[in-house]
Design a protein around this motif. Sequence first.
Motif, PDB file in Angstrom:
ATOM      1  N   THR A 119      36.110  28.406  22.210  1.00  0.00           N
ATOM      2  CA  THR A 119      36.676  27.690  21.064  1.00  0.00           C
ATOM      3  C   THR A 119      36.079  28.157  19.734  1.00  0.00           C
ATOM      4  N   MET A 120      34.878  27.693  19.400  1.00  0.00           N
ATOM      5  CA  MET A 120      34.343  27.926  18.063  1.00  0.00           C
ATOM      6  C   MET A 120      33.471  29.169  17.944  1.00  0.00           C
ATOM      7  N   LYS A 152      32.654  32.784  17.821  1.00  0.00           N
ATOM      8  CA  LYS A 152      33.558  33.916  17.602  1.00  0.00           C
ATOM      9  C   LYS A 152      32.845  35.264  17.536  1.00  0.00           C
ATOM     10  N   ARG A 208      38.262  22.675  14.630  1.00  0.00           N
ATOM     11  CA  ARG A 208      37.569  22.223  13.423  1.00  0.00           C
ATOM     12  C   ARG A 208      38.377  21.098  12.751  1.00  0.00           C
ATOM     13  N   PRO A 221      30.083  23.596  13.882  1.00  0.00           N
ATOM     14  CA  PRO A 221      31.369  23.315  13.243  1.00  0.00           C
ATOM     15  C   PRO A 221      32.064  22.040  13.724  1.00  0.00           C
ATOM     16  N   LEU A 222      31.665  21.470  14.853  1.00  0.00           N
ATOM     17  CA  LEU A 222      32.385  20.292  15.340  1.00  0.00           C
ATOM     18  C   LEU A 222      31.742  18.988  14.907  1.00  0.00           C
ATOM     19  N   VAL A 281      42.372  28.998  17.412  1.00  0.00           N
ATOM     20  CA  VAL A 281      41.794  27.927  18.245  1.00  0.00           C
ATOM     21  C   VAL A 281      40.625  27.263  17.516  1.00  0.00           C
ATOM     22  N   ALA A 282      39.788  28.078  16.869  1.00  0.00           N
ATOM     23  CA  ALA A 282      38.647  27.524  16.142  1.00  0.00           C
ATOM     24  C   ALA A 282      39.120  26.602  15.027  1.00  0.00           C
ATOM     25  N   ALA A 326      42.759  35.552  14.878  1.00  0.00           N
ATOM     26  CA  ALA A 326      41.609  35.434  15.781  1.00  0.00           C
ATOM     27  C   ALA A 326      40.961  34.053  15.730  1.00  0.00           C
ATOM     28  N   PHE A 327      41.276  33.269  14.699  1.00  0.00           N
ATOM     29  CA  PHE A 327      40.578  31.997  14.511  1.00  0.00           C
ATOM     30  C   PHE A 327      41.482  30.784  14.711  1.00  0.00           C
ATOM     31  N   ALA A 336      38.563  41.503   6.707  1.00  0.00           N
ATOM     32  CA  ALA A 336      37.298  41.965   6.117  1.00  0.00           C
ATOM     33  C   ALA A 336      37.393  43.406   5.622  1.00  0.00           C
ATOM     34  N   ARG A 341      40.721  44.618  -2.511  1.00  0.00           N
ATOM     35  CA  ARG A 341      41.176  43.509  -3.348  1.00  0.00           C
ATOM     36  C   ARG A 341      42.707  43.490  -3.475  1.00  0.00           C
ATOM     37  N   LYS A 367      40.028  44.785   4.267  1.00  0.00           N
ATOM     38  CA  LYS A 367      41.046  44.935   3.216  1.00  0.00           C
ATOM     39  C   LYS A 367      40.389  45.013   1.835  1.00  0.00           C
ATOM     40  N   HIS A 390      44.924  39.615  11.615  1.00  0.00           N
ATOM     41  CA  HIS A 390      43.486  39.901  11.699  1.00  0.00           C
ATOM     42  C   HIS A 390      43.317  41.417  11.783  1.00  0.00           C
TER      43      HIS A 390
END
Lengths: 365, 64
Positions: A177-178, A180, B13, A75-76, B8-9, B5-6, B32, B36, B34, B29
């Motif tokens: 970081t990426m 998960k 990115r 991803p980076l 930092v990612a 949860a994402f 997944a 429609r 949930k 979070h």
Amino acid sequence: MASPRPRRATPASAPAAPKASRINLTGSVRDVCDYFYQQGWTDGLPIIPPTEDLVLEMLEASPLSAGQVLGQVPPLNGSVTVEKTAINAVMAGCRPEYFPVVLAAVKAVLQPQFNVGGITTTTGGAAPVALVSGPLAAQLDINSGTAVFGSGHQANATIGRALRLTLRNLGGAVAATMEKSTHGWPGKYTMCFAESAERCPWEPLQVALGYPKEATIVLVSACRGIHTLVESTQESGQGVLETLVGSMTAGGISGYAFQARGASPIIVFGPEHAAEVAAAGYSRQDVAQYLFERVRLPKSQIKGRGHYGARSWPAEFEAAPDDTMLPLVADPGKYVITVAGGDGRHSSWFPAWSATQRAVEVVQG
Amino acid sequence: MITKAFIVAAQNRARALGLTEHPVVVIDHPIASKNRSQILTLAQDSVSEVAQGLITALGRGKSG
């Protein structure tokens, strides 16, 4: 403990083919390993310090030039050059003669359909399983026999580790970081093995996939773990297949709701099981067809469970009655059927991650 | 839009893509599990924040 001190770091100088940075460290090998770990450049195991002479030795075994760019790894989006791959191969402990296999594996995971960025950022814990088939496997002593998935085999351990370190250091597959993964699995350290040319009762895998017998291929599939099964009571290939089907029709397998993405589970018959399956009249393709027809769950068992909420499956499945038996994969060709391991009544399969397709590269001499 | 949860990612990115100020809308979070209808509710609840992020980013682009 003396901390290693970086004395000089030279930034990349050639944008078109970025050259890896150089850094001078003082201290013991342990100090250097600690420094690499503190920088986040290792998987937690010790590394071989990638000194210029060792990297050069690796590059001398390369079919490609040091500056060649293989792609960017998400991803980076780090730039993957042959030189940077060689650095990671040294760190992983690869012998130089393994390097063409490492390069093929790296090129394979960079194929777009493999979705290498996704396997890092998913919570699903996917890691590339690298399967080598062809004459080079034996020449390089890539284990296809006893204890094939570990441990104690230098080529298997270090080729798979070089691939993982490349994804970590150039793509950012780092847990802080990426990365998960909820759990991950030891394939996140390394997972590389070879098909057993000696004990495979069928044509070699590379031939089955349309490559010449003389070619050596690396096939990668992103998988969520390994499921090993025993069948030591049945003595027929039919019995082995039935037990395998039983092990693949459980709850919680994400592929049952993601057939549209085209993932490839890898089925690894132990040699004894493989011989019995072949003796029962099954070719490699017959096995795939058999599994496609029987590795199924009723739609009623998939609905409302597992990955159903985020399902990605063929449109006709949506309208199908609840008693419809839905397959794990989109078509029989998605199954990778191979043979490896030692004596014993055991086989294994690697459940594929959901949003990925396998990739193949030929090892360049 | 990302789940908590994402965070930092997503920041990393965005930085890798050279979009350090890319607006991010964070929701609870996980998603997944949930259905429609629940996803639609989450989307509707986030519309104004998404719109604000887009307007802000657009304004930054014009001024820059």
